[in-house]
Motif scaffolding. Structure first.
Motif, PDB file in Angstrom:
ATOM      1  N   PHE A 100      -2.887   0.387  -4.163  1.00 12.08           N
ATOM      2  CA  PHE A 100      -3.014  -1.194  -3.763  1.00 12.08           C
ATOM      3  C   PHE A 100      -2.210  -1.696  -4.728  1.00 12.08           C
ATOM      4  O   PHE A 100      -2.893  -1.607  -5.880  1.00 12.08           O
ATOM      5  CB  PHE A 100      -4.532  -1.185  -3.332  1.00 12.08           C
ATOM      6  CG  PHE A 100      -5.156  -0.378  -2.312  1.00 12.08           C
ATOM      7  CD1 PHE A 100      -5.340  -0.867  -1.065  1.00 12.08           C
ATOM      8  CD2 PHE A 100      -5.894   0.882  -2.828  1.00 12.08           C
ATOM      9  CE1 PHE A 100      -5.951   0.093  -0.161  1.00 12.08           C
ATOM     10  CE2 PHE A 100      -6.332   1.594  -1.826  1.00 12.08           C
ATOM     11  CZ  PHE A 100      -6.516   1.110  -0.408  1.00 12.08           C
TER      12      PHE A 100
ATOM     13  N   THR B 289      -6.951   4.906  -5.765  1.00 14.90           N
ATOM     14  CA  THR B 289      -8.070   5.574  -5.189  1.00 14.90           C
ATOM     15  C   THR B 289      -7.860   7.033  -4.891  1.00 14.90           C
ATOM     16  O   THR B 289      -6.668   7.168  -4.605  1.00 14.90           O
ATOM     17  CB  THR B 289      -8.520   4.529  -3.959  1.00 14.90           C
ATOM     18  OG1 THR B 289      -7.535   4.868  -2.852  1.00 14.90           O
ATOM     19  CG2 THR B 289      -8.725   3.221  -4.368  1.00 14.90           C
TER      20      THR B 289
ATOM     21  N   PHE C 271      -4.321   6.669  -2.650  1.00 17.32           N
ATOM     22  CA  PHE C 271      -3.555   5.370  -2.373  1.00 17.32           C
ATOM     23  C   PHE C 271      -3.469   4.462  -3.577  1.00 17.32           C
ATOM     24  O   PHE C 271      -4.237   4.494  -4.415  1.00 17.32           O
ATOM     25  CB  PHE C 271      -4.578   4.490  -1.378  1.00 17.32           C
ATOM     26  CG  PHE C 271      -4.881   5.310  -0.037  1.00 17.32           C
ATOM     27  CD1 PHE C 271      -3.754   5.106   0.977  1.00 17.32           C
ATOM     28  CD2 PHE C 271      -5.747   5.888   0.067  1.00 17.32           C
ATOM     29  CE1 PHE C 271      -3.950   5.870   2.209  1.00 17.32           C
ATOM     30  CE2 PHE C 271      -6.062   6.298   1.414  1.00 17.32           C
ATOM     31  CZ  PHE C 271      -5.120   6.344   2.446  1.00 17.32           C
TER      32      PHE C 271
ATOM     33  N   VAL D 118     -11.906  -1.678  -0.558  1.00 17.96           N
ATOM     34  CA  VAL D 118     -10.919  -1.842  -1.806  1.00 17.96           C
ATOM     35  C   VAL D 118     -10.234  -3.276  -1.811  1.00 17.96           C
ATOM     36  O   VAL D 118     -10.252  -3.991  -2.648  1.00 17.96           O
ATOM     37  CB  VAL D 118     -10.096  -0.819  -2.015  1.00 17.96           C
ATOM     38  CG1 VAL D 118      -9.013  -1.075  -3.083  1.00 17.96           C
ATOM     39  CG2 VAL D 118     -10.805   0.590  -2.292  1.00 17.96           C
ATOM     40  N   THR D 119      -9.510  -3.276  -0.461  1.00 15.13           N
ATOM     41  CA  THR D 119      -8.750  -4.666  -0.560  1.00 15.13           C
ATOM     42  C   THR D 119      -9.697  -5.884  -0.495  1.00 15.13           C
ATOM     43  O   THR D 119      -9.392  -7.059  -1.091  1.00 15.13           O
ATOM     44  CB  THR D 119      -8.016  -4.804   0.607  1.00 15.13           C
ATOM     45  OG1 THR D 119      -8.670  -4.688   1.678  1.00 15.13           O
ATOM     46  CG2 THR D 119      -6.700  -3.803   0.680  1.00 15.13           C
TER      47      THR D 119
ATOM     48  N   ASP E 135     -12.757   3.601   1.044  1.00 15.41           N
ATOM     49  CA  ASP E 135     -12.962   2.619   2.208  1.00 15.41           C
ATOM     50  C   ASP E 135     -11.748   1.709   1.965  1.00 15.41           C
ATOM     51  O   ASP E 135     -12.082   0.892   1.172  1.00 15.41           O
ATOM     52  CB  ASP E 135     -14.082   2.143   2.270  1.00 15.41           C
ATOM     53  CG  ASP E 135     -14.412   0.975   3.351  1.00 15.41           C
ATOM     54  OD1 ASP E 135     -13.611   0.580   3.788  1.00 15.41           O
ATOM     55  OD2 ASP E 135     -15.657   0.667   3.827  1.00 15.41           O
ATOM     56  N   MET E 136     -10.779   1.784   2.657  1.00 14.21           N
ATOM     57  CA  MET E 136      -9.580   0.745   2.404  1.00 14.21           C
ATOM     58  C   MET E 136     -10.109  -0.729   2.481  1.00 14.21           C
ATOM     59  O   MET E 136      -9.534  -1.439   1.676  1.00 14.21           O
ATOM     60  CB  MET E 136      -8.349   1.221   3.111  1.00 14.21           C
ATOM     61  CG  MET E 136      -7.994   2.617   2.892  1.00 14.21           C
ATOM     62  SD  MET E 136      -6.778   3.231   4.117  1.00 14.21           S
ATOM     63  CE  MET E 136      -5.388   1.958   3.693  1.00 14.21           C
ATOM     64  N   GLU E 137     -10.844  -1.008   3.309  1.00 12.14           N
ATOM     65  CA  GLU E 137     -11.265  -2.409   3.547  1.00 12.14           C
ATOM     66  C   GLU E 137     -11.995  -2.909   2.549  1.00 12.14           C
ATOM     67  O   GLU E 137     -11.758  -4.017   2.010  1.00 12.14           O
ATOM     68  CB  GLU E 137     -11.812  -2.549   5.127  1.00 12.14           C
ATOM     69  CG  GLU E 137     -12.123  -3.930   5.225  1.00 12.14           C
ATOM     70  CD  GLU E 137     -12.904  -4.186   6.709  1.00 12.14           C
ATOM     71  OE1 GLU E 137     -13.294  -5.109   6.925  1.00 12.14           O
ATOM     72  OE2 GLU E 137     -12.627  -2.880   7.657  1.00 12.14           O
TER      73      GLU E 137
ATOM     74  N   LEU F  22       1.032  -1.237   0.136  1.00 15.17           N
ATOM     75  CA  LEU F  22      -0.028  -0.241  -0.125  1.00 15.17           C
ATOM     76  C   LEU F  22       1.042   1.298  -0.123  1.00 15.17           C
ATOM     77  O   LEU F  22       1.727   1.276   0.690  1.00 15.17           O
ATOM     78  CB  LEU F  22      -0.754  -0.042   1.189  1.00 15.17           C
ATOM     79  CG  LEU F  22      -1.683   1.231   1.542  1.00 15.17           C
ATOM     80  CD1 LEU F  22      -2.752   1.347   0.198  1.00 15.17           C
ATOM     81  CD2 LEU F  22      -2.214   1.201   2.779  1.00 15.17           C
TER      82      LEU F  22
ATOM     83  N   GLU G 113      -8.224   9.686  -1.367  1.00 16.49           N
ATOM     84  CA  GLU G 113      -7.819   9.622  -0.131  1.00 16.49           C
ATOM     85  C   GLU G 113      -9.199   9.205   0.961  1.00 16.49           C
ATOM     86  O   GLU G 113      -8.933   8.819   2.007  1.00 16.49           O
ATOM     87  CB  GLU G 113      -7.273  10.779   0.550  1.00 16.49           C
ATOM     88  CG  GLU G 113      -8.032  12.046   0.793  1.00 16.49           C
ATOM     89  CD  GLU G 113      -8.117  12.849  -0.497  1.00 16.49           C
ATOM     90  OE1 GLU G 113      -8.364  13.997  -0.646  1.00 16.49           O
ATOM     91  OE2 GLU G 113      -7.809  12.402  -1.650  1.00 16.49           O
TER      92      GLU G 113
ATOM     93  N   GLU H 251       0.689   5.505  -0.007  1.00 12.78           N
ATOM     94  CA  GLU H 251      -0.087   6.474   0.358  1.00 12.78           C
ATOM     95  C   GLU H 251       0.392   7.864  -0.251  1.00 12.78           C
ATOM     96  O   GLU H 251       1.545   7.999   0.100  1.00 12.78           O
ATOM     97  CB  GLU H 251      -0.318   6.737   1.922  1.00 12.78           C
ATOM     98  CG  GLU H 251      -1.297   7.841   2.153  1.00 12.78           C
ATOM     99  CD  GLU H 251      -1.404   7.991   3.720  1.00 12.78           C
ATOM    100  OE1 GLU H 251      -2.206   8.904   4.032  1.00 12.78           O
ATOM    101  OE2 GLU H 251      -0.946   7.224   4.339  1.00 12.78           O
TER     102      GLU H 251
END
Length: 137
Positions: free
Chosen positions: A87, A101, A85, A110-111, A106-108, A78, A103, A80
């Motif tokens: 990924f 993405t 970001f 996306v992953t 929702d990082m969770e 990852l 800033e 930043e």
């Protein structure tokens, strides 16, 4: 000269972009070749970024011992930036999936969606190593 990608898997990458604030997705090989890209990124940009992201995953792999085991398999990186970001995840033998993405993403989410895509595609994402044109396969 290496032929340009036919982008047959591009439509599948667009699924990852259903997460709000996701921008672009590319699929690349370990040696930096573009395998597929999402709809709203040019082929030229995707090819350039695939080359750079290949180097990023390579550098990430060399730091495994920093986490306690030099033999630990790399899974994800990852990065930043001030406004977003990147990924980067393993997507099969010799293949990687990258998503950019904003800033606010929702990082969770996306992953999760990236890993679901990798699971769904399975062997489609496997990219064998390039053969030397002068060698016998």
């Amino acid at each position: 000269m290496i032929p340009r990608t036919t982008n047959e898997l591009g439509w599948m990458l667009d699924d990852v972009l259903k997460v709000p604030e996701a921008r672009h997705a590319i699929l690349l090989s370990a040696d930096g070749l573009l395998r597929a890209h999402s709809a709203h990124i040019s082929v030229d940009d995707a090819e350039r970024l695939a080359a750079g992201l290949s180097g990023l995953q390579s550098i990430s792999r060399t730091t495994a011992e920093f986490c306690g085991s030099p033999d630990a398999p790399w899974r994800q990186t990852l990065v930043e930036f001030a406004h977003g970001f990147v990924f980067l995840v393993a997507a099969g033998e010799g293949a990687y999936l990258a998503v950019s993405t904003t800033e606010q993403v929702d990082m969770e989410a996306v992953t999760y969606r990236m890993h679901k895509l990798v699971d769904r595609l399975g062997r489609e994402l496997t990219s064998p190593a390039r053969q030397d044109p002068g060698s016998e396969a």
